[in-house]
Scaffold this active site. Structure first.
Site, short mmCIF file in Angstrom:
data_model
loop_
_atom_site.label_atom_id
_atom_site.label_comp_id
_atom_site.label_asym_id
_atom_site.label_seq_id
_atom_site.Cartn_x
_atom_site.Cartn_y
_atom_site.Cartn_z
N LYS A 71 -3.76 -4.08 2.99
CA LYS A 71 -3.51 -5.44 2.51
C LYS A 71 -2.01 -5.67 2.36
O LYS A 71 -1.23 -4.71 2.26
CB LYS A 71 -4.20 -5.71 1.17
N ASP A 96 -6.89 -2.63 -7.34
CA ASP A 96 -6.95 -3.31 -6.03
C ASP A 96 -8.27 -3.11 -5.32
O ASP A 96 -8.54 -3.76 -4.30
CB ASP A 96 -5.86 -2.76 -5.09
O1 C5P Z 1 -5.36 0.22 -11.38
P1 C5P Z 1 -4.53 1.28 -10.74
O2 C5P Z 1 -5.01 2.67 -11.07
O3 C5P Z 1 -4.32 1.10 -9.29
O4 C5P Z 1 -3.10 1.14 -11.39
C1 C5P Z 1 -2.12 2.15 -11.32
C2 C5P Z 1 -1.12 1.93 -12.43
O5 C5P Z 1 -0.37 0.72 -12.17
C3 C5P Z 1 -1.73 1.71 -13.79
O6 C5P Z 1 -1.95 2.92 -14.44
C4 C5P Z 1 -0.67 0.89 -14.48
O7 C5P Z 1 0.39 1.72 -14.91
C5 C5P Z 1 -0.13 0.02 -13.37
N1 C5P Z 1 -0.76 -1.32 -13.29
C6 C5P Z 1 -0.44 -2.26 -14.25
N2 C5P Z 1 -0.99 -3.51 -14.17
C7 C5P Z 1 -1.83 -3.85 -13.18
C8 C5P Z 1 -2.18 -2.88 -12.21
C9 C5P Z 1 -1.62 -1.64 -12.28
O8 C5P Z 1 0.35 -1.98 -15.17
N3 C5P Z 1 -2.34 -5.07 -13.13
#
Ligand code: C5P
Length: 323
Positions: free
Chosen positions: A22, A146
């Site tokens: 994406k 995502d």
């Molecule tokens: O959700 P995911 O595991 O992909 O996110 C990785 C890291 O990115 C999270 O642990 C967080 O630190 C940060 N993040 C965030 N806000 C979001 C998505 C991700 O702070 N909306």
């Protein structure tokens, strides 16, 4: 084993699926939330660059999950997705997966998330027990912010953590150039660096300009990615790449996610061809010709991959609202 050699024969149900990357056509980070995530407004768009996953399910008394990937990616989300999916449907058997990684990692292209979503979509179908849409989204959210987007594909607005989705109408398939400079940007670090700066612009301003973008992506409303300020500060060469894309004729050129990949969208395919040809010989980082993949094509891709096992009228689900 060579990717593409096929999963070994047996009484398995098998498929080869493409997990698309994406880009974020717009990405505003509003504020840090009490749960530690950041509140987002973003526009996701699937593109033609894809990982390829061979997956087979053989019913049995015990469950085993095996993954072969050329890069030996640690803590691969694909394995977690397979575990969650088999538990959710209560299926027992052997899951064999082979991942051919084509999407650069740590580049903001969502490759790992897309791989995980592909497993949530495909494995229950191969096991003969498709997951209910709300459950699929719940598992997707557990795996990463995502992941739910890739259950849907096409173009969609993401709010909240990025996992609350509003599909946007299909747009014409535009062509572009993707530049992957081989710099690994850690997403949590990028959020950490951005967080203290979030007070400088009012969230209301960001929401208004984001809404203008969403309303009419072809308009002159400037698209933005809030990560550019922090990521360009640390990696000046990325700011130069963005300028080069614009000089080459890109109507939009931006970082995707928290980077480090940048994309440029062009008005016609000849400009894309010319840019790639000119840049190829000049020591440029990895270059990819991309096209935007709309939801109709995304669904058709899944129908092709899982044709014998699905009812096209109801699968993939059109909505993933929580029940
Ligand atoms: O959700 P995911 O595991 O992909 O996110 C990785 C890291 O990115 C999270 O642990 C967080 O630190 C940060 N993040 C965030 N806000 C979001 C998505 C991700 O702070 N909306």
């Amino acid at each position: 084993m060579r990717p593409g050699a096929g999963v070994p024969a047996g009484p398995a149900r098998r498929a080869r699926v493409r997990a698309l990357a994406k880009i974020n056509l717009d990405l505003r980070v509003l504020a840090k939330r009490p749960d530690g995530y950041h509140e987002l407004r973003t526009i996701f768009q699937t593109i033609s660059l894809a990982d390829i996953i061979d997956i087979a399910f053989t019913p049995g008394r015990k469950t085993s999950i095996e993954l072969e990937d050329e890069l030996n990616i640690p803590d691969n989300l694909v394995v977690s997705a397979a575990r969650l999916a088999t538990e959710a449907i209560g299926a027992r058997g052997r899951v064999e997966m082979r991942l051919a990684k084509r999407i650069p990692m740590g580049a903001g292209l969502g490759g790992g998330s897309s791989d995980a979503a592909a497993i949530l979509l495909a494995l229950p179908v191969l096991a003969g027990r498709p997951l209910e849409a709300g459950k699929m989204r719940e598992l997707g959210e557990q795996l990463g912010s995502d992941v739910p987007f890739f259950l849907l594909g096409g173009r969609a607005v993401g709010i909240g953590r990025g996992s609350e989705l509003f599909p946007l109408p299909d747009a014409p398939a535009r062509a572009g150039v993707l530049v992957a400079p081989g710099i690994h940007v850690s997403t949590p670090d990028a959020y950490r660096h951005l967080s203290p700066r979030l007070t400088s612009e009012s969230p209301q301003n960001k929401i208004s300009s984001f809404q203008s973008q969403t309303w009419d992506l072809a308009s002159e409303a400037p698209a933005a990615n809030d990560f550019e300020s922090v990521v360009f500060e640390q990696h000046g060469e990325l700011a130069l790449l963005k300028k080069r894309l614009i000089r080459a004729g890109a109507s939009t050129a931006m970082l995707t996610g928290s980077g480090s990949a940048l994309f440029g969208l062009f008005r016609n395919r000849d400009e894309v061809t010319r840019t790639i040809e000119e840049w190829k010989g000049s020591g440029m980082p990895d270059l990819y010709r991309i096209s935007l993949v709309n939801r109709a094509r995304y669904r058709a891709m899944w129908w092709r991959a899982l044709g014998p096992y699905i009812d096209r009228r109801v699968w993939p689900p059109r909505s993933y609202n929580l029940q």
